[in-house]
Scaffold this active site. Structure first.
Site, PDB file in Angstrom:
ATOM      1  CG  HIS A   1      -0.553   0.716   2.436  1.00  0.00           C
ATOM      2  ND1 HIS A   1       0.267  -0.708   2.932  1.00  0.00           N
ATOM      3  CD2 HIS A   1      -0.444   1.788   2.972  1.00  0.00           C
ATOM      4  CE1 HIS A   1       1.440   0.432   3.903  1.00  0.00           C
ATOM      5  NE2 HIS A   1       1.142   1.272   3.956  1.00  0.00           N
ATOM      6  NE  ARG A   2       5.939   1.846   4.251  1.00  0.00           N
ATOM      7  CZ  ARG A   2       5.449   2.104   5.859  1.00  0.00           C
ATOM      8  NH1 ARG A   2       5.298   4.002   5.222  1.00  0.00           N
ATOM      9  NH2 ARG A   2       5.266   1.966   6.474  1.00  0.00           N
TER      10      ARG A   2
END
Length: 361
Positions: free
Chosen positions: A209-210
């Site tokens: 998700h980063r």
């Protein structure tokens, strides 16, 4: 009765906040007011946590999300300021390194309200990460810094924090308390292993998700190619973060791994307990893997949880397909025992005692 305001916004903060909220209610020495900034806003990313974990419902929900960093932080500060003027708390508690963390700390500081920063002193040493900026600024203006590890304590000393009028204490990692407390409940409440028809110790749990991974087509494509390769022999289960879902669609990246909607904490715990290994760019999940005796492949170029790498419980690979697969294969044959105590015991109680001293209950 004295009063504290707790600022929550992202799902790891709900988990950590649940531990301390439960202790505050049990002791009943002071009142806690919970503010949900709305940073993680859909039902599976936030509301389900309050329902499952029996966290007191937020008194205030600011519904601020989906904005660029400056706009999000600024709007949060504006709304948090209104809350703090109304509630007049003796302290504000913030967790971790999100925009919600920074907004809560900056607002409290400008109003001369004491700040407790839980999970202080962590450093990636990568100033291109928004989270790194958030945690450094929050540490500098807080009154009580709750450090989870020896390395976080060391970071603060190197930066000269022990010469500042700030209380620095090593309490341990409050996430460990959450895993221990909620593990039995998750066995009773979660049905995800049966729903997905998974075989114990025969699937990989992945989360990506980063921003540095999702916003680059090269990075995201490389990570998913690695997951595809692993999936040929070992099923890969990936709860899909809304940002990742959007980028997969934007970059036209197709995947044959099992993509599922964001899940609640109990489902995540059961996946952690039953999986073969974890592949993630999440900070919190790296530790939760360790707490559940699972090795972790870190799809980043650095980690704040250096003790996991130093003790051979995790490997840093970045986004490169080859390195991710090599790390996966390395851990498949690892005989490393999860016998080290890296993150403390009874952490929530220790933090609670320090907060009591800070606000002089």
């Amino acid at each position: 009765m004295k009063k504290i305001v707790t600022i929550l916004g992202a799902r790891p903060q709900f988990v950590k906040g649940a531990v301390l909220s439960r202790i505050i209610v049990e002791h009943n020495d002071f009142q806690e007011i919970i503010v949900h900034t709305g940073q993680h806003y859909d039902v599976n990313m936030s509301a389900v946590f309050f329902d499952e974990m029996k966290i007191p419902k937020p008194k205030y929900n600011l519904n601020i999300n989906g904005l660029n960093h400056g706009a999000m932080t600024g709007q949060m500060m504006e709304k948090i300021e209104e809350v703090l003027y109304k509630e007049q708390p003796d302290a504000v508690i913030v967790y971790g390194d999100t925009n919600s963390t920074l907004a809560g700390a900056l607002t409290a500081k400008k109003m001369n309200i004491k700040i407790v920063h839980i999970e202080a002193g962590l450093r990636s040493f990568n100033m291109e990460m928004p989270e790194e900026v958030n945690r450094i600024v929050t540490d500098r203006i807080a009154d009580l810094l709750s450090c989870p590890t020896n390395s976080s304590l060391k970071n603060l000393k190197i930066e000269g924090f022990d010469s500042l009028p700030i209380k620095i204490e090593k309490h341990g990692d409050i996430m460990k308390d959450a895993v221990e407390f909620y593990s039995k409940l998750s066995e009773e409440k979660s049905t995800i292993i049966n729903r997905l028809k998974l075989a114990e110790n025969n699937f990989v749990l992945a989360t990506i998700h980063r921003q540095e991974n999702t916003d680059s087509k090269k990075s995201l494509e490389s990570i998913f190619k690695a997951l595809e390769e692993i999936n040929k022999n070992t099923p890969v289960i990936l709860p899909l973060h809304p940002r990742t879902a959007l980028k997969l669609k934007e970059f036209e990246i197709e995947s044959k791994i099992t993509l599922i909607e964001p899940i609640g904490y109990f489902d995540m715990l059961e996946l952690l307990k039953k999986c073969t290994m974890v592949i993630t760019d999440s900070g919190g999940l790296q530790k939760e893997a360790f707490f559940n005796k699972k090795h972790c492949v870190i799809a980043r170029t650095e980690t704040e949880w250096v003790e996991l790498v130093d003790n051979d419980y995790a490997l840093i690979t970045g986004f490169e397909k080859k390195k991710i697969i090599e790390a996966f294969n390395y851990f498949l044959t690892s005989t490393k025992l999860f016998d080290k105590e890296l993150y403390g015991v009874n952490v929530g109680e220790k933090i609670y005692t320090s907060i009591k001293k800070l606000i002089q209950v």
